[in-house]
Design an enzyme around this catalytic site. Structure first.
Site, PDB file in Angstrom:
ATOM      1  N   ASN A   1       0.853  -1.191   0.000  1.00  0.00           N
ATOM      2  CA  ASN A   1       0.000   0.000   0.000  1.00  0.00           C
ATOM      3  C   ASN A   1       0.893   1.247   0.000  1.00  0.00           C
ATOM      4  O   ASN A   1       1.706   1.422   0.912  1.00  0.00           O
ATOM      5  CB  ASN A   1      -0.891  -0.054   1.255  1.00  0.00           C
ATOM      6  CG  ASN A   1      -1.821   1.123   1.356  1.00  0.00           C
ATOM      7  OD1 ASN A   1      -1.411   2.259   1.149  1.00  0.00           O
ATOM      8  ND2 ASN A   1      -3.072   0.880   1.693  1.00  0.00           N
TER       9      ASN A   1
ATOM     10  N   GLU B   1     -10.989  -9.412   3.125  1.00  0.00           N
ATOM     11  CA  GLU B   1      -9.707  -9.084   3.763  1.00  0.00           C
ATOM     12  C   GLU B   1      -9.984  -8.927   5.243  1.00  0.00           C
ATOM     13  O   GLU B   1     -10.828  -8.111   5.643  1.00  0.00           O
ATOM     14  CB  GLU B   1      -9.123  -7.796   3.169  1.00  0.00           C
ATOM     15  CG  GLU B   1      -7.797  -7.427   3.855  1.00  0.00           C
ATOM     16  CD  GLU B   1      -7.034  -6.315   3.166  1.00  0.00           C
ATOM     17  OE1 GLU B   1      -7.164  -6.160   1.925  1.00  0.00           O
ATOM     18  OE2 GLU B   1      -6.309  -5.591   3.866  1.00  0.00           O
TER      19      GLU B   1
HETATM   20  N1  PXP Z   1      -5.784  -3.178   4.040  1.00  0.00           N
HETATM   21  C1  PXP Z   1      -6.743  -2.225   4.086  1.00  0.00           C
HETATM   22  C2  PXP Z   1      -8.109  -2.590   3.610  1.00  0.00           C
HETATM   23  C3  PXP Z   1      -6.470  -0.922   4.536  1.00  0.00           C
HETATM   24  O1  PXP Z   1      -7.442   0.002   4.584  1.00  0.00           O
HETATM   25  C4  PXP Z   1      -5.143  -0.606   4.919  1.00  0.00           C
HETATM   26  C5  PXP Z   1      -4.814   0.785   5.355  1.00  0.00           C
HETATM   27  O2  PXP Z   1      -5.034   1.663   4.323  1.00  0.00           O
HETATM   28  C6  PXP Z   1      -4.175  -1.611   4.828  1.00  0.00           C
HETATM   29  C7  PXP Z   1      -4.519  -2.890   4.418  1.00  0.00           C
HETATM   30  C8  PXP Z   1      -2.748  -1.348   5.175  1.00  0.00           C
HETATM   31  O3  PXP Z   1      -2.622  -1.026   6.522  1.00  0.00           O
HETATM   32  P1  PXP Z   1      -1.245  -0.478   7.041  1.00  0.00           P
HETATM   33  O4  PXP Z   1      -0.977   0.801   6.327  1.00  0.00           O
HETATM   34  O5  PXP Z   1      -1.471  -0.306   8.505  1.00  0.00           O
HETATM   35  O6  PXP Z   1      -0.200  -1.524   6.728  1.00  0.00           O
END
Ligand code: PXP
Length: 263
Positions: A15, A159
């Site tokens: 991400n 997820e």
């Molecule tokens: N998965 C989802 C659906 C999310 O909203 C986020 C945060 O944007 C993440 C994964 C990743 O989380 P992090 O940035 O805490 O690793």
């Protein structure tokens, strides 16, 4: 005893939202989240994840367009189940979309979608997105009723929100961490038994990414904040390689001990 079925590979979605957060802090073009996505892909990411929030606090519309046209790695677009986002996603058609809850005042995505309570809101969005041909996942807590409701919407994937487990583990709150961990293990198995593909993410770091990769039903992790933060110290390519290596160590544990659980 028969030979255990090999456990599916675990994919890594990186991400890149917080590269855009840094860019937007100066209102300029750098650091470029698209360059980050390219680097992450070269370092072993299987997907790039980006959350187009209603307030555009990090990822902006042009980032989504560029991630789709300039990056040779499938995009998983996180989005709220709103009319505006549905219109954007059904035009852009990213390979994957993840529906997340969103409140303007939150710092990050706090808690999973209420699929049970929001079924009527989510059903038309799911129909529109799947009609457009994007693979949908729903970001939910590891709660059996939410998992059943997700299966009831006929989405291909969920997820699991790992934030509560990660926070408890990071803060050394053992009892809470164990309760949350057990819910994730059971939730992943239950979702898999209902035919859902299981992803997980939120708050993961090297330690928690390694541990959660030992759950054989989980086939994808999405990780952002920690990897982007680590990049300040070791570089983005290296932080992606380190999280990938942590996941591979966790998967090897699953292969060694629990491979026969997967149907
Ligand atoms: N998965 C989802 C659906 C999310 O909203 C986020 C945060 O944007 C993440 C994964 C990743 O989380 P992090 O940035 O805490 O690793």
């Amino acid at each position: 005893m028969g030979k255990a079925t090999p456990i599916p590979k675990i994919r890594l979605g990186i991400n890149i939202d917080h590269v855009a957060t840094l860019r937007n802090a100066r209102g300029d073009a750098l650091p470029d989240p698209i360059r980050a996505a390219q680097l992450a892909a070269e370092a072993g990411a299987d997907n790039i994840t980006a959350h187009l929030r209603e307030d555009r606090r990090h990822i902006r519309d042009h980032d989504i367009a560029r991630l789709l046209s300039e990056v040779d790695c499938p995009l998983n677009m996180e989005m709220a189940a709103t009319k505006e986002m549905t219109e954007i996603a059904t035009k852009a058609i990213p390979p994957a979309t993840c529906l997340v809850p969103e409140r303007r005042e939150e710092v990050t995505t706090e808690g999973g979608l209420d699929v049970v309570g929001q079924r009527d809101v989510l059903a038309p969005v799911v129909a529109a997105l799947s009609g457009a041909g994007t693979k949908i996942s729903l970001f939910i807590d590891a709660d059996p009723s939410q998992i059943e409701a997700a299966a009831g919407l006929s989405v291909p994937a969920i997820e699991i929100h790992t934030g509560a487990w990660c926070h408890a583990a990071d803060e050394g709150r053992q009892d809470k961490a164990e309760t949350e961990w057990n819910a994730i293990v059971e939730g992943a198995a239950y979702a898999h038994s209902l035919g859902l593909e299981v992803h997980a993410g939120h708050g993961l770091n090297y330690v928690t990414a390694e541990k959660i990769s030992s759950i054989p039903e989980i086939v994808e992790l999405n990780i952002g904040h920690f990897v982007v933060g680590e990049a300040v110290f070791v570089g983005l390519g290296e932080s992606v390689r380190r999280i990938r290596a942590a996941m591979d160590r966790g998967r090897a544990l699953a292969d060694a001990g629990r491979g026969d659980r997967i149907a």
